[in-house]
Write a protein that holds these residues in place. Structure first.
Motif, mmCIF file in Angstrom:
data_model
loop_
_atom_site.group_PDB
_atom_site.id
_atom_site.type_symbol
_atom_site.label_atom_id
_atom_site.label_comp_id
_atom_site.label_asym_id
_atom_site.label_seq_id
_atom_site.Cartn_x
_atom_site.Cartn_y
_atom_site.Cartn_z
ATOM 1 N N ASN A 26 94.758 71.067 -92.484
ATOM 2 C CA ASN A 26 95.972 70.678 -91.767
ATOM 3 C C ASN A 26 95.784 70.280 -90.305
ATOM 4 O O ASN A 26 96.732 69.784 -89.692
ATOM 5 N N PHE A 27 94.581 70.477 -89.731
ATOM 6 C CA PHE A 27 94.407 70.254 -88.294
ATOM 7 C C PHE A 27 93.211 69.358 -87.993
ATOM 8 O O PHE A 27 92.192 69.420 -88.681
ATOM 9 N N ASP A 28 93.361 68.555 -86.948
ATOM 10 C CA ASP A 28 92.263 67.710 -86.496
ATOM 11 C C ASP A 28 91.188 68.532 -85.801
ATOM 12 O O ASP A 28 91.412 69.674 -85.382
ATOM 13 N N ALA A 29 90.026 67.911 -85.651
ATOM 14 C CA ALA A 29 88.848 68.612 -85.128
ATOM 15 C C ALA A 29 89.055 69.161 -83.718
ATOM 16 O O ALA A 29 88.540 70.229 -83.387
ATOM 17 N N GLY A 30 89.805 68.429 -82.886
ATOM 18 C CA GLY A 30 90.004 68.879 -81.511
ATOM 19 C C GLY A 30 90.710 70.222 -81.439
ATOM 20 O O GLY A 30 90.349 71.079 -80.630
ATOM 21 N N TRP A 31 91.703 70.408 -82.292
ATOM 22 C CA TRP A 31 92.427 71.681 -82.307
ATOM 23 C C TRP A 31 91.587 72.791 -82.918
ATOM 24 O O TRP A 31 91.674 73.953 -82.512
ATOM 25 N N LYS A 32 90.758 72.446 -83.899
ATOM 26 C CA LYS A 32 89.848 73.439 -84.479
ATOM 27 C C LYS A 32 88.873 73.936 -83.420
ATOM 28 O O LYS A 32 88.595 75.134 -83.309
ATOM 29 N N GLU A 33 88.361 73.018 -82.637
ATOM 30 C CA GLU A 33 87.379 73.366 -81.605
ATOM 31 C C GLU A 33 87.959 74.338 -80.577
ATOM 32 O O GLU A 33 87.261 75.251 -80.108
ATOM 33 N N LEU A 34 89.224 74.158 -80.245
ATOM 34 C CA LEU A 34 89.849 75.025 -79.250
ATOM 35 C C LEU A 34 89.939 76.476 -79.721
ATOM 36 O O LEU A 34 89.981 77.391 -78.904
ATOM 37 N N ILE A 76 93.706 79.816 -84.896
ATOM 38 C CA ILE A 76 94.407 78.617 -85.325
ATOM 39 C C ILE A 76 95.498 78.310 -84.310
ATOM 40 O O ILE A 76 96.383 79.149 -84.062
ATOM 41 N N TYR A 77 95.436 77.135 -83.723
ATOM 42 C CA TYR A 77 96.486 76.711 -82.789
ATOM 43 C C TYR A 77 97.684 76.219 -83.596
ATOM 44 O O TYR A 77 97.779 75.059 -83.954
ATOM 45 N N VAL A 78 98.590 77.129 -83.875
ATOM 46 C CA VAL A 78 99.733 76.793 -84.723
ATOM 47 C C VAL A 78 100.941 76.323 -83.918
ATOM 48 O O VAL A 78 101.884 75.769 -84.481
ATOM 49 N N LYS A 79 100.934 76.552 -82.620
ATOM 50 C CA LYS A 79 102.046 76.124 -81.771
ATOM 51 C C LYS A 79 101.473 75.356 -80.589
ATOM 52 O O LYS A 79 100.644 75.874 -79.847
ATOM 53 N N ALA A 80 101.880 74.115 -80.449
ATOM 54 C CA ALA A 80 101.372 73.262 -79.379
ATOM 55 C C ALA A 80 102.482 72.956 -78.384
ATOM 56 O O ALA A 80 103.643 73.296 -78.590
ATOM 57 N N ALA A 81 102.106 72.312 -77.303
ATOM 58 C CA ALA A 81 103.089 71.916 -76.297
ATOM 59 C C ALA A 81 102.644 70.634 -75.619
ATOM 60 O O ALA A 81 101.459 70.454 -75.338
#
Length: 455
Positions: free
Chosen positions: A145-153, A163-168
């Motif tokens: 469900n997530f792109d590589a950039g968010w996985k890396e974070l 898991i970055y489930v809430k972004a801004a």
């Protein structure tokens, strides 16, 4: 050794493209949405993820949210309880998330799952061995469900912890359309010069121009980051974020001087500087869209929508609209932030909750409540409560791996994420005395040097 977070520019979220999408935003009642707040299922009762039965288990989840944000998240937890049989208790951490959790962990009573608002805290906790790596099921949701950039974070030294489930999207200015109309303003500002001129026009027409939530230091770091990214550029931004250049650098002087053009004018701030310093974030929103003499503009991320929906009668897309943070340099900035879900305890319960939080099911329930933005590329975008958020979310997903993450959230918590100290306190002092650019730079550098050395 702290790993270096590789950050990127939000090239896909150009000011022009974002302005075009936001300009076409509809109202809160847009028929395109599938919000089903009565059941909390986002309008789709089919489950995309299988969860284990956890009857009799009680889990604890901790996060910074209160008020409307907590209420909205509680609906997600209720669905998890329904599917698994577990009971989940929510514990608010307060603004000092790392301190709250550190005390709990060292006392032997950590929550099962926590949301960390700073990636720097994830690094610190992982380095101390306080985090549990993602299990196979949670990892599968992340990969799907997530792109590589968010996985890396959410990773540290080769292991996936969160898991970055809430972004801004933290580069938005929300405005009261009635105040703009009363002042005869038909176009929203696209440059900092125009922004200051617009604020002066609003003030002259009798509206407090800009509402600033200065009692919460994190809002001031967001002001600085947007000005700095646009003015100094992405390379300098990355260098300062990693403390490869000092806060006494001339680029910081330029950014603070620019901020002082607004912060140094009491007539442009709701309640003046003293009022701004006494205003917490939620009030900064409500005093822009309610009351006898509402302010005209408030800067902050997409999550402002949650406070507008819950605490005012203003309708998104009609009474309350939004425009991109104005360009200080050649390009308008786009700064992203987010909350990463991590497990502080082992066991099936914590991993099941992470698995659910990483699913499109959870994202769509949350999106249906409003005031939420997901970096999930697989969720149904029509489940967002309003067209304003829907367009902001589409722009974020279109950015893919290209984004620049909140600078203070990359720093050690002692500098970038703790109330009353570090950057939060230093920028509050600067708001109190915007003439002291050199003194502010010196204090910022002293606090940063200490925190990066220890963190």
């Amino acid at each position: 050794m702290r790993s270096i977070l590789r950050t990127r520019t939000l090239t896909a979220l150009s000011a022009t493209a974002l302005a075009l999408t936001l300009a076409s935003c509809g109202s809160d009642d847009d028929p395109g949405g599938k919000a089903d707040t009565s059941t909390g299922t986002g309008g789709d009762t089919s489950a995309s993820v299988k969860l284990p039965k956890l009857d009799g288990q009680t889990l604890e989840v901790a996060a910074v949210w209160t008020g409307p944000e907590q209420d909205n998240f509680t609906k997600v937890l209720k669905e998890f309880e329904k599917r698994t049989g577990a009971k989940v208790n929510f514990v608010p951490t307060g603004n000092n998330t790392s301190t709250f959790l550190g005390t709990k962990i060292q006392g032997g009573k950590p929550p099962d799952v926590a949301f960390l608002p700073q990636v720097g805290v994830l690094h610190q906790f992982a380095e101390k061995g306080w985090l549990k790596p993602l299990g196979a099921d949670a990892q599968a949701q992340l990969d799907k469900n997530f792109d590589a950039g968010w996985k890396e974070l959410g990773a540290f030294e080769g292991k996936q912890y969160g898991i970055y489930v809430k972004a801004a999207n933290k580069s938005l200015v929300w405005y009261n359309t009635a105040a703009f109309e009363a002042a005869g303003i038909t176009d929203t500002p696209t440059t900092w010069k125009d922004f200051i001129a617009t604020a002066q026009t609003l003030s002259d027409a009798g509206s407090p121009a800009v509402s600033v939530g200065g009692a919460d230091g994190w809002t001031l770091t967001d002001w600085f980051e947007n000005v700095y990214l646009s003015q100094a550029g992405p390379e300098k931004y990355d260098q300062l974020a990693q403390h490869k250049i000092k806060w006494t650098d001339p680029s910081v002087k330029d950014a603070l001087t620019t901020l002082a053009e607004l912060w140094g004018k009491d007539d442009l701030l709701a309640g003046g500087r003293s009022g701004a310093l006494a205003t917490e974030f939620p009030k900064s929103v409500t005093q822009t869209f309610s009351g006898d003499t509402p302010a005209a503009m408030v800067f902050e991320g997409d999550f402002v929508a949650a406070n507008i929906n819950a605490d005012t009668k203003a309708k998104l897309g009609t009474d309350a609209k939004v425009f991109p943070f104005p360009a200080v340099g050649d390009q308008a900035p786009v700064v992203s932030g987010g909350d990463v879900a991590v497990a502080l305890k082992g066991g099936a319960g914590a991993q099941a909750l992470l698995t659910f939080l990483g699913s499109t099911d959870a994202a769509e329930i949350w999106a249906a409540q409003g005031g939420f933005l997901s970096p999930s590329k697989a969720m149904d975008q029509s489940t967002y409560k309003d067209q304003v958020t829907r367009d902001i979310a589409k722009a974020l997903i279109a950015a893919g791996d290209d984004f620049r993450f909140d600078m203070s959230d990359q720093a050690p918590a002692a500098f970038g994420g703790t109330q009353g100290v570090g950057e939060w306190k230093d920028l509050q002092d600067f708001l109190k005395n915007p003439k002291d650019v050199a003194g502010t730079q010196k204090q910022l550098e002293a606090d940063a040097a200490k925190a990066y050395k220890n963190g």
